[in-house]
Write an enzyme that holds these catalytic residues in place. Sequence first.
Site, PDB file in Angstrom:
ATOM      1  N   THR A   1       1.185   0.294   9.367  1.00 30.70           N
ATOM      2  CA  THR A   1       2.510  -0.294   9.603  1.00 30.70           C
ATOM      3  C   THR A   1       3.054   0.081  10.973  1.00 30.70           C
ATOM      4  O   THR A   1       2.892   1.209  11.439  1.00 30.70           O
ATOM      5  CB  THR A   1       3.468   0.192   8.495  1.00 30.70           C
TER       6      THR A   1
ATOM      7  N   GLY B   1       2.954   8.169   6.106  1.00 33.71           N
ATOM      8  CA  GLY B   1       3.238   9.503   5.589  1.00 33.71           C
ATOM      9  C   GLY B   1       2.263  10.523   6.172  1.00 33.71           C
ATOM     10  O   GLY B   1       1.085  10.221   6.368  1.00 33.71           O
TER      11      GLY B   1
ATOM     12  N   GLU C   1       2.619  -0.874   0.698  1.00 39.82           N
ATOM     13  CA  GLU C   1       1.400  -1.545   0.229  1.00 39.82           C
ATOM     14  C   GLU C   1       1.654  -3.019  -0.074  1.00 39.82           C
ATOM     15  O   GLU C   1       1.007  -3.601  -0.927  1.00 39.82           O
ATOM     16  CB  GLU C   1       0.827  -0.852  -1.024  1.00 39.82           C
TER      17      GLU C   1
END
Length: 675
Positions: free
Chosen positions: A153, A192, A435
């Site tokens: 992303t 993350g 996702e």
Amino acid sequence: LPSRAPERSFLAMAMNPDLRKEREAASFDTELLTHVLDGGADRTRRRREIETLVLNDPDFKHEDVNFLSRSERYALAIKKSALMVMKLRELGIADPDEIYWFKSFVHRGRPEPLDLHLGMFLPTLLTQATQEQQDRFFMPAWNLEIIGTYAQTEMGHGTHLRGLETTATYDPATQEFILNSPTVTSIKWWPGGLGKTSNHAIVLAQLHTQGQNHGLHAFIVPIRQLGTHEPLPGITVGDIGPKFGYDEMDNGYLKMDNFRIPRENMLMKFAKVEPDGTYVKPLSDKLTYGTMVFIRSIIVGDSARSLARACTIAIRYSAVRHQSELKPGEPEPQILDYQTQQYKLFPLLAAAYAFHFVGAYMKDTYRRITADINDGDLREMPELHALSAGLKAFSSWVANAGIEECRMACGGHGYSRCSGLPDIYVNFTPSCTYEGENTVMMLQTARFLIKSYTQVSSGQLVSGMVSYLNDLPGQRIQPQQVAARPATLHVNNPASLVEAYKLRASRLVEFAAKNLQAELNRRRSKEDAWNRTSVDLVRASEAHCQYVVVKLFTAKISEIGDPATRAVINNLCLLFALHGISKHSGDFLQGGILTDAQITQVNQRVKELLALIRPNAVALVDSFDFNDSFLGSVLGRYDGNVYENMFEWSKKSPLNKTQVHESFHKHLKPMQAKL
């Protein structure tokens, strides 16, 4: 301290009498249902062994994270993650399910900085790296010398992968790829573990070689110096700041300026770049989606677990909480006795069970189809992709709204962090976007449904979960008669309800397909027609997903051996299906699937089922078998001693460390002196 002793005995109370009464009244053995949920008595035993290992380990005792700052929560999570990896080695735990249990108990179901290392980086190496690359990277990553994340992303694009702007340009002179973040929107944003934890990232970038762009490919990129952990020259990396939840996680940004990596760092199991820059394309361009399909199928199970936690808290608390009066002069009733409370909570409880079984099915299907793909059989790939996208969206939407409904069903106390519900909500809700943003996921499922519908219209048969579309052409000969002949509905027979959902799905798919065709007939471009039909397309996908869930839930009933357990699951399945019909009665009426009278019957049966499930409600949440420390809720405690523990919990608030807060002397007192 003598003064502590009476207080301790005040807390070491017996089980709340209401909860004891609820548990004694259950019509089935909770232990047997726990075995069903775990997939067998052996798995329950093993899961509890691992849980006990963690709970009895002094290294994993921790204070309530609600009283810690974000930096402290991150530091604590890192400490526990490092210990966790060491202990997994020492204990020789290597089975993926057992690792998952161990990790869940260590972190009490919260996110942690190694999530993407364990859940995305390592699996991607296993599925997309060549043998040589695995030899080079896997063991160091397994031993945490390399800590990785998955950087897909960007600030400007997430779900729309083709829009990603990061580039990897091949330089044949040095046999290197040059990575660049050419715009501010191309900065990797959100992964993350990227902010402070990882020293490597699997970066998704547009591959340019010999003057051509070959689309997105994955590259292993070192981002921090091993040993010192300082960012490498050409790399700008950091934390993106506080979020709605996920305080333990260092979601990060990554900007690359002419950063060079060796050619061998492109993941080359499927696509390749030769030393001279020649591009060798993969067997199928969908093969690299494996990691995403895997995570999406896991999210269905996560939806079940998070919703189950919320239901456990709300239902136990509703059995302990007494309020108002049903009959004048009588004691205040348990709020679980109010039909409105049951109507809020029991359909959610049924959904938690439904998603549990669907999640298990998704996991098995993923494993089965992945084995086929490895043998070169890609036939079921499109269905797996469509199913994982749709069910991910459907289950996370229902669970997300359900967790908040559970919180509000707990009244004012649900708003306190001690209830555990705010934490469950803020940590679950991102799954509606990560996702794959849910609406986009539903539209991906719709593409598959429309494709299948088109195949059927041209006389081909389709298989799998869309095989109901094969029945459509027959209905098209006399649409009036079909529409006027509602299916016979047996409100006590789940199989009959599956039929009703099947008809609804096929009607809504047909409706969307015809609207799409009508837009195309108005000479609209394919894209414009799709956009103008997208509300109908999402409705069709939702109907398809709900049909699949009802079908799989129903199929599970016959697998349950014990009659008492089977009966209680049968009631939950009926409630799930009938409540869904009641909520979407317009679809069933408009499609001519059910009559007014049948909808009235459905609504009546829903209320009867609430009364039937009521005596088993507490036992049904007990069967999820959440340990108190995992549940993390004062309201949802197994022993039901809510009020005493709420008072104790509040005393630990950092604001209570001193009797008089420093701000009194600093601001209030001077002002009072002046007035």
